[in-house]
Design an enzyme around this catalytic site. Sequence first.
Site, mmCIF file in Angstrom:
data_model
loop_
_atom_site.group_PDB
_atom_site.id
_atom_site.type_symbol
_atom_site.label_atom_id
_atom_site.label_comp_id
_atom_site.label_asym_id
_atom_site.label_seq_id
_atom_site.Cartn_x
_atom_site.Cartn_y
_atom_site.Cartn_z
ATOM 1 N N HIS A 95 3.323 6.903 -6.818
ATOM 2 C CA HIS A 95 2.605 8.123 -7.202
ATOM 3 C C HIS A 95 3.551 9.333 -7.091
ATOM 4 C CE1 HIS A 95 -1.660 10.156 -6.763
ATOM 5 N NE2 HIS A 95 -1.128 10.367 -7.943
ATOM 6 N N HIS B 9 1.737 4.674 -2.814
ATOM 7 C CA HIS B 9 1.909 6.130 -2.652
ATOM 8 C C HIS B 9 3.291 6.547 -3.161
ATOM 9 C CE1 HIS B 9 -1.686 6.897 -0.334
ATOM 10 N NE2 HIS B 9 -1.324 6.131 0.673
ATOM 11 N N HIS C 168 0.831 -1.213 0.000
ATOM 12 C CA HIS C 168 0.000 0.000 0.000
ATOM 13 C C HIS C 168 0.865 1.263 0.000
ATOM 14 C CE1 HIS C 168 -3.490 2.552 1.214
ATOM 15 N NE2 HIS C 168 -2.523 3.259 1.772
ATOM 16 N N GLU C 169 1.755 1.342 0.965
ATOM 17 C CA GLU C 169 2.563 2.558 1.075
ATOM 18 C C GLU C 169 3.455 2.733 -0.152
ATOM 19 O OE1 GLU C 169 1.775 4.765 3.099
ATOM 20 O OE2 GLU C 169 0.464 3.484 4.313
HETATM 21 ZN ZN LIG Z 1 -2.491 5.295 2.213
#
Ligand SMILES: [Zn+2]
Length: 707
Positions: free
Chosen positions: A504, A501, A497-498
């Site tokens: 991104h 980011h 998940h991290e």
């Molecule tokens: Zn998050």
Amino acid sequence: MTRPHMLVIAAALGVAFSQTVLAAPAAVLAGNPLATASSLPFHYPAFDKIKDEHFIPAFNEGMRQQLKEVDAIVNTKAAPTFANTIVAMEKSGALLIRVQTVFYNLQGANTNDKLDAIDSEMSPKLAAHNDAIFLNPKLWARVKSLYEKRDSLKLDAESRHLLERYHTDFVRSGANLSAADKDKLKVINGDIAKLQTAFTQNVLKETNASSLVVDSRAELAGMSDAAIDAAAAAAKAKGMDGKFLVAVVNTSGQPPLAELTNRATREKLMALSLARGSHGGEFDSRELVLKIAKARADKAALLGYANFAAYSLEDQTAHDTASVNKLLGELAKPAVNNAKKEAADLQAVVDAEKGGFQIGAADWAYYTDKVRAQRFAFDENQLKPYFELNNVLTNGVFYAANKLYGLSFKERKDLPVYNPDVRVFDVFDADGKQLAIFIADMYARSNKQGGAWMNEYVSQSSLNGTHSVVANHLNIPKPPAGEPTLLTYDEVKTAFHEFGHALHGMFSNVKYPRFSGTSVPRDFVEYPSQVNEMWAVWPEVLSNYAKHYKTGAPMPKELLDKVIASKKFNQGFMTTEYLAASLLDQRWHQLTPAQIPTDVLGFEAQSLKEMGVDFAPVPPRYRTTYFSHSFSGGYSAGYYAYLWSEKLDADTVEWFKENGGLQRKNGDWFRAKLLSRGGTDDAMNLFRNFRGRDPVIEPLLERRGLK
Ligand SMILES: [Zn+2]
């Protein structure tokens, strides 16, 4: 369900502070390593040279320099142009952005009393600084005049969007208010900043003060010997030799609840967790909650909004309270019904064992594991030997990024770090050019904020010629020296998940710093990160990293199948605890100033009841008095954002599956249409350009068992 996390976005104050290399060192900062951009690769911070005492002078000088730059913009004789006003603003504040990114990142990841004191001192000053810019009438006049003739300026799409964005930022900051109301707003903003800082610090201290302390090993039965030894060492370190101390984490649920066989211990731990911030004592947060809710309601009223949530949501893809209430309201009933069905399954086990009690919040995780073990013949601990941290990171997270986007990673040990456990990687694009630097800070520490989050030390911008330096922070318990770090399934998902980011941030290919990487609406920012979770269990990825840490044997196929099957298990609980917290967050922020209650816990109980999520065995993921996402600033009136993003996420996972999954062509398309675009366009336009249509909700309902 994602783990709690926080993003520190470069434009933390709403202004785009740019990272430039040119600012001359001021005399007042002689010898201060923050005075100029770091000379390390990609302007990576010189952590070895930055000391606590460097921050305050750099903050003060950074604010002074930016105000001087703004003065120069407003006093330009020439008529306003996009270049002499908007671009000049984008380039202003280089020193301030540098000091505040390093400071807030370190304060989140590695704080101490000095840094906390600096935060308390600086937060109202930074709020006032922000107001000095956004409430500057001459600057507003220039922005407004440009905005009004935007059609005739012949701007490219990103520049036009930037002008519109600045206009919106000014209006939302109160630029249209009378002089008297602007003064009122400045006072409120200063108060909010101080109160939020106090709340954040209170929650961390209260969490540390709420540890479970017991007298015997027997009371911790069910926990591993290693964990009990660690509890003994933790007690000893606090001067309680012979006792056992188990720390609490920031959510209502506590990881040891799944293991503890002693019901009295479970109830004691759960009670400690749920009472945080509302049982009197030094770190009680009830007064702070009321003051924050009141100050935010006052601010919204002054700016002409019905309540703070309306003000906050206007700037999000959800847009208004009605659409958020609709989404949350529609899901509440089916989610609680699912949780009640799950509770009945748990109660059946209790009854079969002749337990003689009703299942409560303290028992949920323990009996869930039992039901899971029966139904899937599966115990979470069976997985851990296959999830060794370094394997997960390099052969899982990085491997998936290589297959999808062609990225490669090379660890480097020559750059300074603020803690010896922190690792640093150069990230290379498929063509061999370096794209970014990635910092992995994976272990829990008592001076580190709870949860997991991503942040950037340097943001990409072609205007400034900068590339990303991004960091991921997790809170994985550190094993004793010489032992491997074995992750839970949730921790593995969090790592993916991290890193979503991080992608991104690293793929950002924009001109203006205001739009870099994750500078997108809060209810959109969780979307790329949630998508990246899909690769954690993608067969080709999983088989590459999920290998036994001792033997190298692959995770057995049947264990893998059980992992995937069990993914839908306990969804009623997870959706309900999340919805309850999201609804509380909305309730507190959908009040007018006159509606602010006096009894925090009473209001909380009444709200949960009215919304139909007052099911005691499933408490909110965060109760009001330790709900940092809601009251510290990051996700105020925005905790629903995870679910909003998940609708886009679930629809995107379907797209990857329809198009052949883990392939470069798919990764490249997602990168080109969405991940590289930052905030350069309306978020939903980005989604439509990627997906070819609007998002649909069916994949989300399916995933959460709500159909
Ligand atoms: Zn998050």
